[in-house]
Design a protein around this motif. Structure first.
Motif, mmCIF file in Angstrom:
data_model
loop_
_atom_site.group_PDB
_atom_site.id
_atom_site.type_symbol
_atom_site.label_atom_id
_atom_site.label_comp_id
_atom_site.label_asym_id
_atom_site.label_seq_id
_atom_site.Cartn_x
_atom_site.Cartn_y
_atom_site.Cartn_z
ATOM 1 N N GLU A 1 -17.943 -57.981 -13.203
ATOM 2 C CA GLU A 1 -17.888 -56.746 -12.409
ATOM 3 C C GLU A 1 -17.889 -57.071 -10.917
ATOM 4 N N LYS A 2 -18.774 -58.042 -10.571
ATOM 5 C CA LYS A 2 -18.878 -58.459 -9.165
ATOM 6 C C LYS A 2 -18.893 -59.974 -9.110
ATOM 7 N N VAL A 3 -18.140 -60.535 -8.202
ATOM 8 C CA VAL A 3 -18.114 -61.992 -8.109
ATOM 9 C C VAL A 3 -18.112 -62.423 -6.642
ATOM 10 N N MET A 4 -18.688 -63.604 -6.437
ATOM 11 C CA MET A 4 -18.729 -64.174 -5.094
ATOM 12 C C MET A 4 -18.166 -65.577 -5.218
ATOM 13 N N MET A 5 -17.101 -65.872 -4.459
ATOM 14 C CA MET A 5 -16.508 -67.202 -4.527
ATOM 15 C C MET A 5 -17.004 -68.022 -3.348
ATOM 16 N N ILE A 6 -17.779 -69.055 -3.648
ATOM 17 C CA ILE A 6 -18.354 -69.869 -2.585
ATOM 18 C C ILE A 6 -17.345 -70.968 -2.250
ATOM 19 N N THR A 7 -16.417 -70.585 -1.387
ATOM 20 C CA THR A 7 -15.325 -71.494 -1.022
ATOM 21 C C THR A 7 -14.585 -70.930 0.180
ATOM 22 N N GLU A 8 -13.362 -71.370 0.378
ATOM 23 C CA GLU A 8 -12.562 -70.944 1.531
ATOM 24 C C GLU A 8 -12.193 -69.459 1.390
ATOM 25 N N CYS A 9 -12.051 -68.789 2.539
ATOM 26 C CA CYS A 9 -11.913 -67.322 2.538
ATOM 27 C C CYS A 9 -10.702 -66.772 1.783
ATOM 28 N N SER A 10 -9.575 -67.463 1.817
ATOM 29 C CA SER A 10 -8.362 -66.863 1.248
ATOM 30 C C SER A 10 -8.385 -66.760 -0.270
ATOM 31 N N MET A 11 -9.255 -67.521 -0.912
ATOM 32 C CA MET A 11 -9.276 -67.524 -2.379
ATOM 33 C C MET A 11 -9.455 -66.122 -2.955
ATOM 34 N N ALA A 12 -10.491 -65.438 -2.500
ATOM 35 C CA ALA A 12 -10.774 -64.105 -3.046
ATOM 36 C C ALA A 12 -9.630 -63.155 -2.721
ATOM 37 N N ASP A 13 -9.088 -63.247 -1.504
ATOM 38 C CA ASP A 13 -7.971 -62.376 -1.115
ATOM 39 C C ASP A 13 -6.790 -62.579 -2.060
ATOM 40 N N ASN A 14 -6.510 -63.836 -2.400
ATOM 41 C CA ASN A 14 -5.335 -64.145 -3.218
ATOM 42 C C ASN A 14 -5.492 -63.695 -4.664
ATOM 43 N N VAL A 15 -6.683 -63.867 -5.189
ATOM 44 C CA VAL A 15 -6.856 -63.608 -6.620
ATOM 45 C C VAL A 15 -7.156 -62.125 -6.900
ATOM 46 N N ALA A 16 -7.578 -61.400 -5.854
ATOM 47 C CA ALA A 16 -7.991 -59.996 -6.060
ATOM 48 C C ALA A 16 -6.878 -59.146 -6.675
ATOM 49 N N SER A 17 -5.627 -59.355 -6.239
ATOM 50 C CA SER A 17 -4.559 -58.484 -6.757
ATOM 51 C C SER A 17 -4.247 -58.790 -8.223
ATOM 52 N N GLU A 18 -4.674 -59.961 -8.686
ATOM 53 C CA GLU A 18 -4.394 -60.322 -10.082
ATOM 54 C C GLU A 18 -5.568 -59.998 -10.999
ATOM 55 N N THR A 19 -6.648 -59.481 -10.433
ATOM 56 C CA THR A 19 -7.840 -59.211 -11.248
ATOM 57 C C THR A 19 -8.388 -57.813 -10.954
ATOM 58 N N PRO A 20 -7.621 -56.773 -11.298
ATOM 59 C CA PRO A 20 -8.099 -55.417 -11.020
ATOM 60 C C PRO A 20 -9.423 -55.166 -11.740
ATOM 61 N N GLY A 21 -10.296 -54.411 -11.098
ATOM 62 C CA GLY A 21 -11.583 -54.100 -11.735
ATOM 63 C C GLY A 21 -12.681 -55.071 -11.335
ATOM 64 N N VAL A 22 -12.310 -56.189 -10.713
ATOM 65 C CA VAL A 22 -13.334 -57.145 -10.268
ATOM 66 C C VAL A 22 -13.621 -56.861 -8.787
ATOM 67 N N ASP A 23 -14.902 -56.712 -8.480
ATOM 68 C CA ASP A 23 -15.299 -56.435 -7.106
ATOM 69 C C ASP A 23 -15.695 -57.762 -6.438
ATOM 70 N N TYR A 24 -15.037 -58.081 -5.332
ATOM 71 C CA TYR A 24 -15.300 -59.364 -4.657
ATOM 72 C C TYR A 24 -16.246 -59.163 -3.492
#
Ligand code: 13P
Ligand code: SF4
Length: 360
Positions: free
Chosen positions: A286-309
């Motif tokens: 439901e909610k995820v935090m990616m401990i890494t470089e900033c663009s990762m979450a931006d890139n994957v968000a459109s492929e994972t609807p319903g996941v809150d980053y």
């Protein structure tokens, strides 16, 4: 949009690092107007980017994206982009995206004449090592890496002299010079497998002391380290993660193994950038935090609807040197070409190929 050679437009324009012009004549700069044709051609791309790029900004980006997509066909070029590229590059112009291992493997498979490496210099060098007959371009030659800069080939020779018989594994985040001196290469995707592949008690895993420690925590093999670190991942702290959990008790935290071991210990999962993406796609938290470089979450968000980053992140200043306008210049002027001394490349190829063969 067709972009044709225009000698008049090119007079005196042979930028530093450009490939010999007789092989690849430079092309005239395209008109970067947001026309109906551009809007139509880029509409499917904007669909993937609308969560992150406001509609008002699209007319400024779309013409460059469109021009790059036209030009790469004219040049028979493939764009390999690391997962840390900004979303306009990742979703807009990349042909292949992935982690370091996936990009290295793709470099061996492509039929394109030209590889435009959207990532940092060691990645472009790895592509050149694996595809010596191809022209490999990097849009900004200054895109370095704190890990790659922490060690030289001479350092590895000295290490081997002082520690005869101990295998030396190099993380892919190193120069060709360093790879040429090592027994095998690894990435964060396969580091544990590579460490255990020797069947010995002790190995060196250089130069990332944190990756080495994290791998060491998962195996009986003693993993000896070099004092290098990723300037992006070493800034995360375990306390920071504990504090986030207090604010967001339901959050799943996933971290890159270049983070210090105490950070990895606080995380629910640790893996390479590709493994982090796969983890989110498979587990759909439901909610995820990616401990890494900033663009990762931006890139994957459109492929994972319903996941809150929830987006704590650190920027990699080297990765962020790669921009759409520099990619366009790369294709127009065939710059900047990545060249590796053939003798060093041959030795480095052995180390990289051993890693790829191990995966098979
Ligand atoms: P991976 O994509 O292989 O996980 O590497 C991360 C990284 O920091 C590359 O510079
Ligand atoms: Fe190097 Fe770290 Fe940037 Fe990756 S994120 S390129 S390891 S400095």
């Amino acid at each position: 949009m067709t972009i044709t050679t225009s000698p008049a437009a090119l007079a005196g324009a042979t930028p530093a690092g450009a490939v010999a012009l007789d092989r690849y004549p430079p092309l005239a700069r395209p008109d970067l107007t947001y026309t109906h044709e551009v809007a139509e051609a880029t509409a499917p791309i904007y669909e993937k980017l609308k969560h992150i790029i406001p509609a008002i900004e699209w007319p400024a980006l779309a013409p460059t994206i469109h021009a790059i997509n036209v030009l790469k066909k004219e040049r028979n070029a493939v764009i390999l982009a690391h997962n840390y590229m900004t979303p306009d590059i990742y979703h807009g112009v990349a042909d292949i995206v992935g982690d370091s291992l996936q990009l290295a493997i793709e470099a061996t498979r492509t039929d394109a004449d030209v590889i435009v490496q959207c990532g940092v210099h060691f990645m472009a060098e790895t592509s050149k090592i694996l595809s010596p007959d191809k022209t490999v371009l990097i849009p900004d030659m200054k895109a370095g890496c704190s890990l790659a800069e922490s060690i030289t080939g001479a350092d590895v020779r000295a290490l081997r002299e002082r520690n005869p018989g101990i295998p030396i594994i190099t993380y892919v985040n190193t120069s060709a010079d360093v790879k040429a001196e090592c027994d095998i290469c690894c990435t964060s995707s396969n580091a544990l497998q590579v460490v255990e592949s020797f069947g010995v008690d002790r190995v060196f895993l250089i130069p990332d002391k944190y990756l080495a420690a994290n791998v060491g925590n998962k195996t009986d093999v003693e993993v000896l380290v070099w004092d290098g670190a990723c300037e992006v991942h070493e800034r995360f702290t375990a306390q920071e993660l504990r504090d986030y959990r207090k604010i967001e008790p339901n959050v799943q935290i996933i971290a890159h193994p270049e983070c210090p071991p105490e950070v990895v210990a606080e995380a629910d999962f640790a893996g390479s950038t590709a493994h982090m993406i796969d983890w989110v796609k498979t587990n759909k938290p439901e909610k995820v935090m990616m401990i890494t470089e900033c663009s990762m979450a931006d890139n994957v968000a459109s492929e994972t609807p319903g996941v809150d980053y929830i987006r704590p992140c650190n920027l990699c200043p080297h990765m962020k040197r790669i921009t759409l306008s520099k990619i366009l210049d790369s294709l127009l002027y065939m710059k900047e070409e990545v060249v590796v001394d053939p003798v060093i490349a041959e030795k480095a190829r052995v180390a990289v190929q051993r890693m790829i063969d191990l995966k098979k």
